[in-house]
Design an enzyme around this catalytic site. Structure first.
Site, PDB file in Angstrom:
ATOM      1  N   CYS A   1     -27.979  23.820 -60.277  1.00 41.02           N
ATOM      2  CA  CYS A   1     -28.436  22.583 -59.610  1.00 41.02           C
ATOM      3  C   CYS A   1     -27.836  22.370 -58.233  1.00 41.02           C
ATOM      4  O   CYS A   1     -28.369  21.611 -57.431  1.00 41.02           O
ATOM      5  CB  CYS A   1     -28.036  21.331 -60.395  1.00 41.02           C
ATOM      6  SG  CYS A   1     -28.373  21.344 -62.113  1.00 41.02           S
TER       7      CYS A   1
ATOM      8  N   HIS B   1     -34.081  19.425 -67.864  1.00 42.61           N
ATOM      9  CA  HIS B   1     -34.895  20.383 -67.109  1.00 42.61           C
ATOM     10  C   HIS B   1     -34.987  21.710 -67.866  1.00 42.61           C
ATOM     11  O   HIS B   1     -34.118  22.015 -68.669  1.00 42.61           O
ATOM     12  CB  HIS B   1     -34.239  20.676 -65.746  1.00 42.61           C
ATOM     13  CG  HIS B   1     -34.292  19.545 -64.777  1.00 42.61           C
ATOM     14  ND1 HIS B   1     -33.164  19.078 -64.116  1.00 42.61           N
ATOM     15  CD2 HIS B   1     -35.329  18.794 -64.331  1.00 42.61           C
ATOM     16  CE1 HIS B   1     -33.513  18.087 -63.307  1.00 42.61           C
ATOM     17  NE2 HIS B   1     -34.813  17.890 -63.428  1.00 42.61           N
TER      18      HIS B   1
END
Length: 258
Positions: free
Chosen positions: A248, A163
């Site tokens: 996250c 990501h």
């Protein structure tokens, strides 16, 4: 008054089966992960955040990585459509939680895919990583949702890590932190500080100048402390084995209107 609520979701008993893309699979200690998750949630609470637990999703190994399921901008919650099909069931519980908190809810629709870990907000600039989990249609839909609210959306290529936020995050003053070997185009960021460790690129802004960081980046912690930041560290080794990082594990909601 800005709100300080943080969405979190407890790890699934199947955590060890979580997806890995850019790293070798390692054995995950689920019991230790549970303890680390508790300590992470406690660190948020200790610095003034009210944690809001999303209903657990025990059948989804990656569900602890709640950041990927929703992107917040002002009081709008954009429910994502994760790039990995196995993760799409994770969004329903998150949608329920943000709706309960009074967010205005929007969605990414097929054919778009978007993971929240690909979105980095710096003031009104919203960087979105175009990589393995977020496609061009997802980027377009993010633009359509947030630009009318005043966001400037900047798409950034991501190919070396899972990501965008696996590669970069930002300090309170807007300086982008990144680990150069993980970045496709450092030049896309106006103010940039290179950090010596992989995990050093990940900070969660706790407010009051405090930064939450992983214990696995001591050199970066030293660098940032030397620059006058107050660093709070947590051990998240078991989540790092699954390409997770401090960002996250929560979604911070700063602009809820009562």
């Amino acid at each position: 008054m800005p709100s300080k609520k943080a969405l979190i979701r407890r790890p699934s008993p199947r955590l060890a089966e979580g997806l890995v893309t850019h790293v070798e699979r390692e054995k995950v200690d689920v019991e230790l992960a549970q303890e680390q998750w508790e300590a992470y949630a406690e660190a948020l609470r200790a610095h003034g955040w009210e944690t809001v637990e999303v209903d657990p999703e025990d059948e989804c190994p990656d569900s602890v990585f709640v950041e990927d399921t929703v992107v917040m901008y002002k009081n709008v919650a954009l429910i994502t459509r994760p790039g990995a099909e196995s993760r799409r069931e994770e969004t329903a519980g998150v949608e329920e939680a943000v709706a309960r908190l009074g967010c205005s809810v929007n969605w990414i629709w097929d054919p778009g895919t978007l993971d929240g870990g690909d979105v980095l907000k710096v003031g009104d600039t919203v960087y979105v990583g175009r990589g393995g989990r977020t496609n061009a249609a997802g980027v377009q839909q993010l633009r359509a949702a947030f630009e009318p609210l005043g966001a400037r959306v900047v798409a950034v290529p991501v190919s070396k890590v899972l990501h965008l936020k696996s590669a970069v995050t930002a300090l309170p003053d807007g300086t982008i932190l990144g680990h150069i070997p993980n970045m496709d185009r450092p030049s896309l960021f106006p103010r940039f500080l290179a950090v010596p460790e992989d995990a050093g690129a990940h900070v969660v802004l706790l407010g009051g100048g405090k930064l939450l960081m992983s214990a696995s980046a001591p050199k970066t912690a030293e660098l940032l402390t030397d620059l006058g930041h107050e660093v709070v560290t947590v051990d998240i080794s078991e989540f790092e084995k699954l390409e997770g990082c401090v960002t996250c594990l929560s979604v911070r909601l700063r602009e809820l209107y009562a």
